[in-house]
Design an enzyme around this catalytic site. Structure first.
Site, PDB file in Angstrom:
ATOM      1  N   TYR A   1      46.245  46.604  31.748  1.00 55.91           N
ATOM      2  CA  TYR A   1      47.410  46.020  32.426  1.00 55.91           C
ATOM      3  C   TYR A   1      47.745  44.609  31.955  1.00 55.91           C
ATOM      4  O   TYR A   1      48.726  44.029  32.377  1.00 55.91           O
ATOM      5  CB  TYR A   1      47.238  46.051  33.956  1.00 55.91           C
ATOM      6  CG  TYR A   1      45.893  45.532  34.463  1.00 55.91           C
ATOM      7  CD1 TYR A   1      45.649  44.178  34.579  1.00 55.91           C
ATOM      8  CD2 TYR A   1      44.895  46.427  34.842  1.00 55.91           C
ATOM      9  CE1 TYR A   1      44.435  43.706  35.036  1.00 55.91           C
ATOM     10  CE2 TYR A   1      43.661  45.967  35.305  1.00 55.91           C
ATOM     11  CZ  TYR A   1      43.436  44.605  35.396  1.00 55.91           C
ATOM     12  OH  TYR A   1      42.225  44.157  35.842  1.00 55.91           O
ATOM     13  N   LYS A   2      46.924  44.042  31.070  1.00 54.17           N
ATOM     14  CA  LYS A   2      47.207  42.686  30.578  1.00 54.17           C
ATOM     15  C   LYS A   2      48.072  42.791  29.320  1.00 54.17           C
ATOM     16  O   LYS A   2      49.233  43.161  29.425  1.00 54.17           O
ATOM     17  CB  LYS A   2      45.894  41.937  30.383  1.00 54.17           C
ATOM     18  CG  LYS A   2      45.220  41.676  31.746  1.00 54.17           C
ATOM     19  CD  LYS A   2      43.818  41.121  31.671  1.00 54.17           C
ATOM     20  CE  LYS A   2      43.269  40.918  33.090  1.00 54.17           C
ATOM     21  NZ  LYS A   2      41.827  40.692  33.120  1.00 54.17           N
TER      22      LYS A   2
ATOM     23  N   PHE B   1      33.589  36.343  33.337  1.00 54.53           N
ATOM     24  CA  PHE B   1      34.476  36.727  34.444  1.00 54.53           C
ATOM     25  C   PHE B   1      33.638  37.175  35.646  1.00 54.53           C
ATOM     26  O   PHE B   1      32.698  37.955  35.493  1.00 54.53           O
ATOM     27  CB  PHE B   1      35.367  37.876  33.962  1.00 54.53           C
ATOM     28  CG  PHE B   1      36.549  38.148  34.840  1.00 54.53           C
ATOM     29  CD1 PHE B   1      37.724  37.436  34.682  1.00 54.53           C
ATOM     30  CD2 PHE B   1      36.496  39.129  35.819  1.00 54.53           C
ATOM     31  CE1 PHE B   1      38.830  37.693  35.488  1.00 54.53           C
ATOM     32  CE2 PHE B   1      37.598  39.391  36.631  1.00 54.53           C
ATOM     33  CZ  PHE B   1      38.765  38.671  36.467  1.00 54.53           C
TER      34      PHE B   1
ATOM     35  N   ARG C   1      47.216  28.737  32.499  1.00 56.35           N
ATOM     36  CA  ARG C   1      47.254  29.590  31.311  1.00 56.35           C
ATOM     37  C   ARG C   1      48.702  29.950  31.011  1.00 56.35           C
ATOM     38  O   ARG C   1      49.456  30.309  31.917  1.00 56.35           O
ATOM     39  CB  ARG C   1      46.446  30.881  31.539  1.00 56.35           C
ATOM     40  CG  ARG C   1      44.977  30.633  31.767  1.00 56.35           C
ATOM     41  CD  ARG C   1      44.206  31.931  31.801  1.00 56.35           C
ATOM     42  NE  ARG C   1      44.671  32.849  32.842  1.00 56.35           N
ATOM     43  CZ  ARG C   1      44.060  33.987  33.159  1.00 56.35           C
ATOM     44  NH1 ARG C   1      42.975  34.366  32.497  1.00 56.35           N
ATOM     45  NH2 ARG C   1      44.522  34.762  34.121  1.00 56.35           N
TER      46      ARG C   1
ATOM     47  N   ASP D   1      33.503  42.724  26.656  1.00 56.13           N
ATOM     48  CA  ASP D   1      34.638  42.902  27.555  1.00 56.13           C
ATOM     49  C   ASP D   1      35.891  42.491  26.783  1.00 56.13           C
ATOM     50  O   ASP D   1      36.024  41.323  26.402  1.00 56.13           O
ATOM     51  CB  ASP D   1      34.438  42.009  28.790  1.00 56.13           C
ATOM     52  CG  ASP D   1      35.580  42.155  29.789  1.00 56.13           C
ATOM     53  OD1 ASP D   1      36.729  42.400  29.353  1.00 56.13           O
ATOM     54  OD2 ASP D   1      35.336  42.010  30.998  1.00 56.13           O
TER      55      ASP D   1
HETATM   56  C1  LIG Z   1      41.040  41.152  34.163  1.00 48.81           C
HETATM   57  C2  LIG Z   1      39.596  41.163  33.930  1.00 48.81           C
HETATM   58  C3  LIG Z   1      38.753  42.008  34.647  1.00 48.81           C
HETATM   59  C4  LIG Z   1      39.302  42.843  35.763  1.00 48.81           C
HETATM   60  O1  LIG Z   1      38.488  43.929  36.080  1.00 48.81           O
HETATM   61  P1  LIG Z   1      39.112  45.175  36.840  1.00 48.81           P
HETATM   62  O2  LIG Z   1      37.975  46.060  37.052  1.00 48.81           O
HETATM   63  O3  LIG Z   1      40.185  45.739  35.943  1.00 48.81           O
HETATM   64  O4  LIG Z   1      39.714  44.667  38.102  1.00 48.81           O
HETATM   65  C5  LIG Z   1      37.400  42.003  34.322  1.00 48.81           C
HETATM   66  N1  LIG Z   1      36.913  41.213  33.343  1.00 48.81           N
HETATM   67  C6  LIG Z   1      37.720  40.382  32.648  1.00 48.81           C
HETATM   68  C7  LIG Z   1      37.158  39.525  31.567  1.00 48.81           C
HETATM   69  C8  LIG Z   1      39.069  40.327  32.917  1.00 48.81           C
HETATM   70  O5  LIG Z   1      39.852  39.494  32.238  1.00 48.81           O
END
Ligand SMILES: *Cc1c(COP(=O)(O)O)cnc(C)c1O
Length: 424
Positions: A234-235, A128, A384, A209
């Protein structure tokens, strides 16, 4: 009975033990929401725990730190205990704090200790972006060049990673590895147990992560001996936009001084001594920084209650049946549409969402939205779809595919430009 018939989906729904949880969520009846891997829906429990915390502010003012049903002073630790079963942590190993990216910064500031020729950070080319931004800046902060110190292991097929390749890249130049639990695009699950063991055999620290895996699949981080992990809520955890994240630190590392220190990482009994020398907490609480975002953590209380009641094993079992049904339907109903299922098919390799590719993905997503199906577009050509166990039904999956079939058969997506919006 035909897979795509309403009767078939109804039969699957009638055998669903978790079906009742759908009523716990706010669902717009005219839509099929399949974007819970990006932003989960609001539950009534989350709404009421948020209201409860607002009430405690209203009623107690400053005393809300110690009074009320969820004293703010202990909330980060308390929410850590409530989420421990989701990641397989021992007591004290989880704290609810910060955000994914901020927590990764904290964990790298704490555990990335380049020394001698062991200076590199191992990641992957499908990682990511925000995680890689954090990794690169941590390398730069230590006066080194990101392009020399960051290893991004390649994907063979552009969608998935081979553990073998990741392990092959674990040389004696690697100090630390940061990898996803579930890949955000293809939804592939990495074998975190195997990767942890391989990293440790080679003297490398490893962290994951869990943004796309927490709340979707079970983890046993303590048993696997993983060094650290971090995630958002939040997911799949349905904590609401920007809800407070979480982190795990293996108890073996308790006592390691936080790289980014702040007073909320203090031993709670000593924090208000206001001493200029910090006494860090003896557990994962040490890796907090400043005052917790109480109102952004509040909805997570109600959310985690739902997970505890429904049981993660049941959630995972239903999630697999939903994604199985989705994949089966797409293969049966849309064989010549150009849509390719690019998620792994094996159950132990597939997370909570299904990933499709098509050259017209952006406008297919627009057409889906226009007809009430909420997908998630990932450039350049990914769609997705996340049927979520707590609030989606088999009928939702059936309806989504039936609408998608109409869009593809009749080329309805062609009236849109094949461009993404700002977010998706
Ligand atoms: C959603 C997501 C993030 C988002 O990071 P935030 O700091 O919460 O904005 C980071 N890494 C991955 C793999 C994600 O899916």
């Amino acid at each position: 009975m035909k897979l795509l018939s309403e009767e078939y989906a109804a039969a699957l729904d009638s055998r669903d033990k978790l079906a009742g949880y759908r009523n716990e969520f706010y669902i717009r009846p005219e839509t099929v929401y399949l974007d819970g891997n990006s932003l989960g829906l609001l539950s009534k429990r989350a709404e009421s725990s948020l209201h409860e915390l607002l009430e405690s502010w209203k009623k107690f003012g400053i005393d809300g730190w110690m009074d009320g049903s969820h004293p703010w002073y202990y909330m980060a630790e308390r929410l850590g205990e409530m989420s421990a079963t989701l990641v397989g942590a021992d007591p004290g190993e989880v704290v609810m704090t910060g955000s994914t990216t901020a927590n990764l910064h904290q964990l790298l500031a704490t555990f990335y200790r380049p020394e001698g020729k062991r200076t590199k950070i191992l990641a992957d080319e499908l990682n990511f972006p925000s995680d890689l931004y954090a990794v690169k800046s941590q390398i730069a902060l230590r006066g080194m060049k990101p392009e020399e110190q960051l290893i991004r292991v390649k994907s063979r097929d552009g969608h998935t990673l081979e553990e073998e390749d990741l392990i092959g890249a674990m040389t004696d130049e690697v100090a630390i590895a940061v990898l996803p639990g579930v890949l955000y695009r293809s939804g592939q699950i990495l074998d975190m147990e195997r990767l942890t063991a391989a990293a440790h055999e080679r003297g490398i620290l490893i962290g994951f992560d869990l943004c796309h895996s927490i709340g979707a699949i079970p983890h046993r981080l303590h048993e696997w001996d993983t060094d650290f992990a971090f995630w958002c809520t939040y997911k799949h955890l349905n904590g609401g936009p920007g809800s407070t994240g979480g982190l795990f630190v293996n108890r073996r590392h308790f006592g390691t001084a936080p790289g980014l220190a702040g007073w909320f990482g203090s031993d709670k009994a000593k924090q208000f001594d206001m001493d200029h020398d910090m006494t860090p907490a003896g557990d994962a609480g040490a890796y907090q920084i400043g005052t917790p975002n109480i109102l952004s953590a509040a909805p997570v209380i109600g959310s985690l209650e739902l997970f505890a009641e429904a049981g993660l094993e049941n959630i995972r079992e239903k999630s697999l049946r939903l994604t199985d049904y989705l994949i089966e339907l797409i293969k049966a109903e849309l064989p010549d549409s150009g849509l390719v299922v690019a998620s792994p098919v094996d159950h132990d390799r597939r997370g909570g969402h299904v990933y499709l590719e098509h050259d017209d993905a952006a406008r297919i997503c627009r057409a889906l939205k226009e007809e009430g199906v909420i997908p998630d577009f990932r450039a350049p050509k990914g769609i997705r779809l996340a049927p979520v166990a707590l609030y989606n039904s088999f009928e939702d999956v059936r309806r989504a595919v039936s609408i998608l079939k109409g869009i593809m058969d009749e080329g309805k997506y062609k009236k849109f430009n094949n461009e993404r919006g700002i977010i998706a």
